[in-house]
Design a protein around this motif. Structure first.
Motif, PDB file in Angstrom:
ATOM      1  N   CYS A 126       0.832  -1.211   0.000  1.00  0.00           N
ATOM      2  CA  CYS A 126       0.000   0.000   0.000  1.00  0.00           C
ATOM      3  C   CYS A 126       0.866   1.261   0.000  1.00  0.00           C
ATOM      4  O   CYS A 126       0.555   2.246   0.664  1.00  0.00           O
ATOM      5  N   GLY A 127       1.973   1.229  -0.725  1.00  0.00           N
ATOM      6  CA  GLY A 127       2.845   2.391  -0.855  1.00  0.00           C
ATOM      7  C   GLY A 127       3.852   2.560   0.267  1.00  0.00           C
ATOM      8  O   GLY A 127       4.651   3.495   0.239  1.00  0.00           O
ATOM      9  N   ALA A 128       3.819   1.681   1.266  1.00  0.00           N
ATOM     10  CA  ALA A 128       4.762   1.775   2.391  1.00  0.00           C
ATOM     11  C   ALA A 128       5.858   0.730   2.243  1.00  0.00           C
ATOM     12  O   ALA A 128       5.612  -0.377   1.766  1.00  0.00           O
ATOM     13  N   LYS A 129       7.051   1.090   2.665  1.00  0.00           N
ATOM     14  CA  LYS A 129       8.134   0.109   2.732  1.00  0.00           C
ATOM     15  C   LYS A 129       7.806  -0.842   3.887  1.00  0.00           C
ATOM     16  O   LYS A 129       7.231  -0.434   4.892  1.00  0.00           O
ATOM     17  N   VAL A 130       8.183  -2.094   3.733  1.00  0.00           N
ATOM     18  CA  VAL A 130       7.826  -3.104   4.727  1.00  0.00           C
ATOM     19  C   VAL A 130       9.067  -3.692   5.391  1.00  0.00           C
ATOM     20  O   VAL A 130      10.046  -4.016   4.721  1.00  0.00           O
ATOM     21  N   TRP A 131       8.973  -3.807   6.711  1.00  0.00           N
ATOM     22  CA  TRP A 131       9.972  -4.530   7.506  1.00  0.00           C
ATOM     23  C   TRP A 131       9.231  -5.592   8.291  1.00  0.00           C
ATOM     24  O   TRP A 131       8.095  -5.359   8.747  1.00  0.00           O
ATOM     25  N   VAL A 132       9.858  -6.732   8.457  1.00  0.00           N
ATOM     26  CA  VAL A 132       9.318  -7.774   9.321  1.00  0.00           C
ATOM     27  C   VAL A 132      10.292  -7.928  10.475  1.00  0.00           C
ATOM     28  O   VAL A 132      11.472  -8.206  10.274  1.00  0.00           O
ATOM     29  N   LEU A 133       9.774  -7.673  11.668  1.00  0.00           N
ATOM     30  CA  LEU A 133      10.570  -7.726  12.890  1.00  0.00           C
ATOM     31  C   LEU A 133      10.085  -8.868  13.777  1.00  0.00           C
ATOM     32  O   LEU A 133       8.904  -9.227  13.746  1.00  0.00           O
ATOM     33  N   PRO A 134      10.966  -9.431  14.574  1.00  0.00           N
ATOM     34  CA  PRO A 134      10.530 -10.474  15.501  1.00  0.00           C
ATOM     35  C   PRO A 134       9.499  -9.917  16.482  1.00  0.00           C
ATOM     36  O   PRO A 134       9.599  -8.778  16.926  1.00  0.00           O
TER      37      PRO A 134
END
Length: 168
Positions: free
Chosen positions: A134-142
């Protein structure tokens, strides 16, 4: 019936942290990450996002720093693994609508389950993702839950600090 935990969200946040779903204590208290064993607020501070450790009772002050809080699924549970795949799938459209409305620069999913369903990916690595959402950069964190014993406090801080470095 359990109360719904209210999002702490605003337009154009630097990072919107997205938990999987509220814990029962957080839902009853009306404050994010209020469970005694949850390490979110400690990790956020020690990673450098906030100059002091926010207390769950003052969770709304996270907005003062340009960050917000939401959950992928609204239903509170003792453990996130109590959620069904259908609950995640049924939450996708409302989540996308929220992201389109508020337009955070980054979405940080706390744990892999929600992002796996939302993105349709089977294999997800920790850290930055290649596609925007949705136009946002994504990070996956624990996930900082006290039930997540696969990550020490030090591991969590290291992972969260990598996101902080990326957004500066």
């Amino acid at each position: 019936m359990l109360p719904i935990l209210t999002d702490l969200i605003d337009h154009n946040l630097t990072v919107l942290f997205c938990g999987i779903n509220p814990g029962l204590k957080s839902a009853w208290d009306g404050h994010h990450f209020s469970g005694r064993s949850n390490r979110f607020w400690k990790v956020l501070h020690q990673a450098g996002f906030t100059p002091y450790q926010i207390e769950p009772l003052n969770d709304a002050t996270i907005l003062d720093f340009g960050y917000g809080l939401t959950t992928a699924v609204a239903r509170a549970t003792v453990r996130a693994d109590e959620l069904t795949k259908d609950e995640f799938e049924n939450a996708i459209e409302a989540f996308k609508t929220k992201m389109d409305l508020y337009q955070p620069k980054y979405i940080a999913f706390l744990g892999k389950p929600a992002y796996a369903v939302f993105s349709g990916k089977k294999q997800i690595s920790w850290g930055p993702q290649t596609e925007d959402f949705c136009g946002a950069k994504v990070w996956v964190l624990p996930n900082p839950s006290g039930l997540n014993r696969g990550f020490t406090l030090s591991d969590l801080i290291t992972n969260y600090k990598q996101l902080l470095i990326a957004i500066q």
